[in-house]
Enzyme design. Structure first.
Site, PDB file in Angstrom:
ATOM      1  N   HIS A 134       2.386 -28.357 -36.697  1.00 33.79           N
ATOM      2  CA  HIS A 134       3.069 -29.304 -37.592  1.00 33.79           C
ATOM      3  C   HIS A 134       4.306 -28.621 -38.170  1.00 33.79           C
ATOM      4  CE1 HIS A 134       2.603 -32.713 -40.768  1.00 33.79           C
ATOM      5  NE2 HIS A 134       3.871 -32.347 -40.657  1.00 33.79           N
ATOM      6  N   HIS A 136       8.377 -28.792 -39.078  1.00 33.14           N
ATOM      7  CA  HIS A 136       9.684 -29.402 -39.284  1.00 33.14           C
ATOM      8  C   HIS A 136      10.703 -28.305 -38.980  1.00 33.14           C
ATOM      9  CE1 HIS A 136       8.393 -33.025 -41.766  1.00 33.14           C
ATOM     10  NE2 HIS A 136       7.286 -32.289 -41.741  1.00 33.14           N
ATOM     11  N   LYS A 217       5.950 -38.335 -32.139  1.00 29.94           N
ATOM     12  CA  LYS A 217       5.510 -38.317 -33.525  1.00 29.94           C
ATOM     13  C   LYS A 217       5.804 -39.658 -34.184  1.00 29.94           C
ATOM     14  CE  LYS A 217       4.382 -37.264 -37.714  1.00 29.94           C
ATOM     15  NZ  LYS A 217       5.167 -36.392 -38.584  1.00 29.94           N
ATOM     16  N   HIS A 219       5.899 -41.459 -37.776  1.00 33.92           N
ATOM     17  CA  HIS A 219       6.002 -41.092 -39.188  1.00 33.92           C
ATOM     18  C   HIS A 219       6.314 -42.323 -40.021  1.00 33.92           C
ATOM     19  CE1 HIS A 219       7.159 -39.131 -42.910  1.00 33.92           C
ATOM     20  NE2 HIS A 219       6.756 -37.965 -42.426  1.00 33.92           N
ATOM     21  N   HIS A 246       1.726 -39.637 -38.949  1.00 34.43           N
ATOM     22  CA  HIS A 246       1.726 -39.626 -40.414  1.00 34.43           C
ATOM     23  C   HIS A 246       1.689 -41.104 -40.797  1.00 34.43           C
ATOM     24  CE1 HIS A 246       3.961 -38.331 -44.349  1.00 34.43           C
ATOM     25  NE2 HIS A 246       3.616 -39.606 -44.460  1.00 34.43           N
ATOM     26  N   HIS A 272      -2.145 -33.972 -41.724  1.00 35.59           N
ATOM     27  CA  HIS A 272      -2.613 -33.941 -43.123  1.00 35.59           C
ATOM     28  C   HIS A 272      -3.553 -35.120 -43.418  1.00 35.59           C
ATOM     29  CE1 HIS A 272       0.987 -36.410 -43.247  1.00 35.59           C
ATOM     30  NE2 HIS A 272       1.768 -35.347 -43.200  1.00 35.59           N
ATOM     31  N   HIS A 320      10.496 -36.140 -49.596  1.00 35.26           N
ATOM     32  CA  HIS A 320      10.611 -37.522 -49.119  1.00 35.26           C
ATOM     33  C   HIS A 320      11.735 -38.283 -49.802  1.00 35.26           C
ATOM     34  CE1 HIS A 320       7.415 -37.487 -46.204  1.00 35.26           C
ATOM     35  NE2 HIS A 320       6.766 -36.697 -47.030  1.00 35.26           N
ATOM     36  N   ASP A 360       3.344 -27.668 -41.901  1.00 35.62           N
ATOM     37  CA  ASP A 360       4.266 -28.652 -42.492  1.00 35.62           C
ATOM     38  C   ASP A 360       5.464 -27.916 -43.086  1.00 35.62           C
ATOM     39  OD1 ASP A 360       5.269 -31.114 -43.162  1.00 35.62           O
ATOM     40  OD2 ASP A 360       3.564 -31.745 -44.356  1.00 35.62           O
TER      41      ASP A 360
END
Length: 568
Positions: A134, A136, A217, A219, A246, A272, A320, A360
């Site tokens: 995971h 980024h 992915k 999200h 996600h 998660h 976010h 993450d």
């Protein structure tokens, strides 16, 4: 017959069968189950030692000998805890057994010759490099940080510090995928990039997989609707790649039941899965009970401590793109952070219901702490819950250790279709190997081997007369430079990308490896972590039950593997 005390033997050759080793400063102990070496015939390098010409070193040429042998190491892997010599040939693990000179020694399975380098593994724990599934890819410096912590494979998405990457693990489109594959050739790290999976029609997803994405992915920040989930999984089935998800925290397009229904029994990796990192509030944690769901945690909630909740609220606002002055944004953040589900997550890991742990990185997670936080969770659970049933009466924590190491090695490898190359200490796999002194296990590696070459290590002053004078810190080694770097690491892509000759199109130099068996893997394949409980979450109190058992535990006030090892 001459005899030697256990203490003297362990000091000289490392622990043997029946000896116990403490993992760092935790309450966890592992016990040696088997010793492949032969008493009295052990090999060791050094002045006056065994590996010398005509003694432990034979006259055999390189066609019969490994490039490197790691002597007398204590292997800790999902399949066992054993003492052995480990051979490396052409960047791969070629043998696990007894090293030496068969001309004068019995039971030799690894022939040491003049073309063989030696790494002393006596008194050290040997593990597979961690797989962080995971990521980024916000900044390239993450990769060095991860490598120095013991991670050798990174799977995720991103294009750098773009707003989309700060929040989501997606490398969208052929151009970006190509640039990331090209940039990745500079690093001693296996890499795989996830394309953006949020689309209700297949065209754009097909393009990304054929351009070099190893998976897709989904999200919520891009809109994880039932339609996009169904379409993404349909495409994945056609290409034999994994989908990571996600889910929809706000429950705008459906509830957790709607998302599970959209899976239609197809395999998916839920990121998660507790929910603090994102996902249906308050009950995405239910997903871990499904046979087609491969559940993972991200490391900020590992383990549950007195600081966990407060830290998460601040992280969430930044990651976010939320505004603390907008009430709806604050409510969004509050809905995701629940002490009850975080506490339950600890126990679900200990039961083997949660199968993986990842970082993450820089997006509500710390890229260099996957390993230490996994073992902190194991420690906390032993202290709070006692021995696992499988460890009762053994005087050690072998099963618990195998369960937890699988969470960042073999299980993410299986989940993402790369277990044929990495994820365990097994013959034929890439020699991505980490050595640890027991006192520093899980915190500070003593040697990082990437594809058979030493890529990083703690190293002293380069101008000193010996390697150890201060300042000692982690530095890149020769395996992390030039062509050696490109030839000891791989990029994972889809088979369709290899068929499309992307190596030529993007002018790539390092080896591309196709992922496989992504669509056939299920929760039952998650090694030591295959428990599928019936999950219930109270929508008002957030209490979590697994097979009717209330899952709750106190937050830790103090942890091992923490400030004792770090100045900053």
């Amino acid at each position: 017959m001459s005899k030697i005390s256990r203490r003297a033997y362990a000091d000289m050759y490392g622990p043997t069968v029946g000896d116990k080793v403490r993992l760092a400063d935790t309450a966890l102990w592992i016990q040696v189950e088997k010793d492949f070496t032969i008493y009295g015939e052990e090999v060791k390098f050094g002045g006056g030692k065994v590996i010398r010409d005509g003694m432990g070193q034979s006259q055999a040429t390189s066609d019969k000998t490994p490039d490197t042998v790691i002597t007398n190491a204590l292997i800790l892997d999902h399949w066992g805890i054993v003492k052995a010599d480990v051979a490396i040939k052409n960047g791969r693990i070629s043998a696990i057994g007894k090293a030496g000179n068969p001309d004068i020694q019995p039971g030799v399975t690894i022939i040491v010759g003049p073309c063989t380098e030696v790494i002393a593994g006596e008194g050290q724990i040997l593990t597979a490099g961690a797989i962080d599934s995971h990521i980024h890819f916000i900044c390239p410096q993450q990769i060095d940080e991860a490598l120095m912590s013991g991670t050798t494979t990174m799977i995720g998405g991103g294009t750098g510090p773009a707003t989309g990457t700060n929040a989501t693990t997606c490398t969208p489109g052929k151009w970006h995928i190509g640039k990331m594959l090209q940039a990745g050739e500079s690093f001693a790290m296996n890499l795989g990039f996830l394309g953006k999976g949020n689309a209700s029609l297949p065209g754009g997803l097909n393009e990304q997989l054929e351009a070099g994405a190893l998976g897709l992915k989904l999200h919520e920040d891009w809109g994880t609707t039932p339609a996009s989930i169904d379409n993404c999984l349909t495409v994945a089935e056609n290409y034999d790649v994994q989908v990571a998800i996600h889910t929809d925290t706000l429950n705008e397009s459906g509830f957790v039941e709607d998302t599970l229904a959209a899976f239609k029994g197809r395999t998916i990796h839920t990121y998660h899965t507790e929910g603090a990192g994102g996902g249906h509030a308050p009950d995405i944690i239910k997903a871990c009970g499904s046979s087609n769901v491969l559940p993972s945690s991200t490391n900020p909630t590992r383990p549950y401590t007195v600081n966990t909740v407060d830290e998460h609220l601040d992280m969430l606002m930044v990651c976010h793109h939320l505004d603390p002055n907008i009430p709806e944004d604050v409510a969004f953040a509050d809905s995701r952070i629940r002490k009850e589900t975080i506490a339950a997550e600890d126990i679900l890991h200990d039961l083997g219901a949660f199968s993986m742990i990842a970082s993450d990185s820089q997006a509500m997670g710390r890229v260099g702490e996957v390993i230490c936080r996994t073992w902190q969770t194991a420690h906390k659970m032993k202290v709070q819950r006692g021995l696992l049933p499988e460890d009762e009466g053994t005087g050690a924590d072998n099963f618990r250790a195998k369960r937890y190491i699988a969470k960042y090695t073999i299980n993410p490898a299986l989940a993402h279709g790369v277990a044929h190359e990495v994820g365990s200490i097994e013959v034929g796999k890439l020699a991505d190997i980490i050595l640890w002194k027991p006192a520093f296990f899980g915190v500070k590696p003593s040697l990082i081997i990437k594809g058979g070459a030493i890529a990083a290590a703690p190293m002293g002053d380069p101008n000193a007369s010996i390697p150890t004078p201060q300042p000692v810190h982690y530095r890149k080694m020769f395996g992390a430079y030039g062509q050696a770097c490109k030839q000891t690491s791989v990029s994972f892509v889809s088979q369709a990308a290899i068929d499309a000759s992307i190596s030529d199109y993007f002018q790539l130099e390092r080896r591309l490896v196709a992922v496989k068996n992504c669509r056939s893997v299920t929760k039952a394949d998650m090694v030591h972590n295959a428990y599928q409980p019936h999950m219930e979450v109270d929508p008002e109190t957030y209490e979590v039950r697994a097979d009717g058992q209330l899952l709750t535990c106190e937050p830790a006030e103090e942890l091992p593997m923490a400030q004792r090892y770090f100045l900053f």
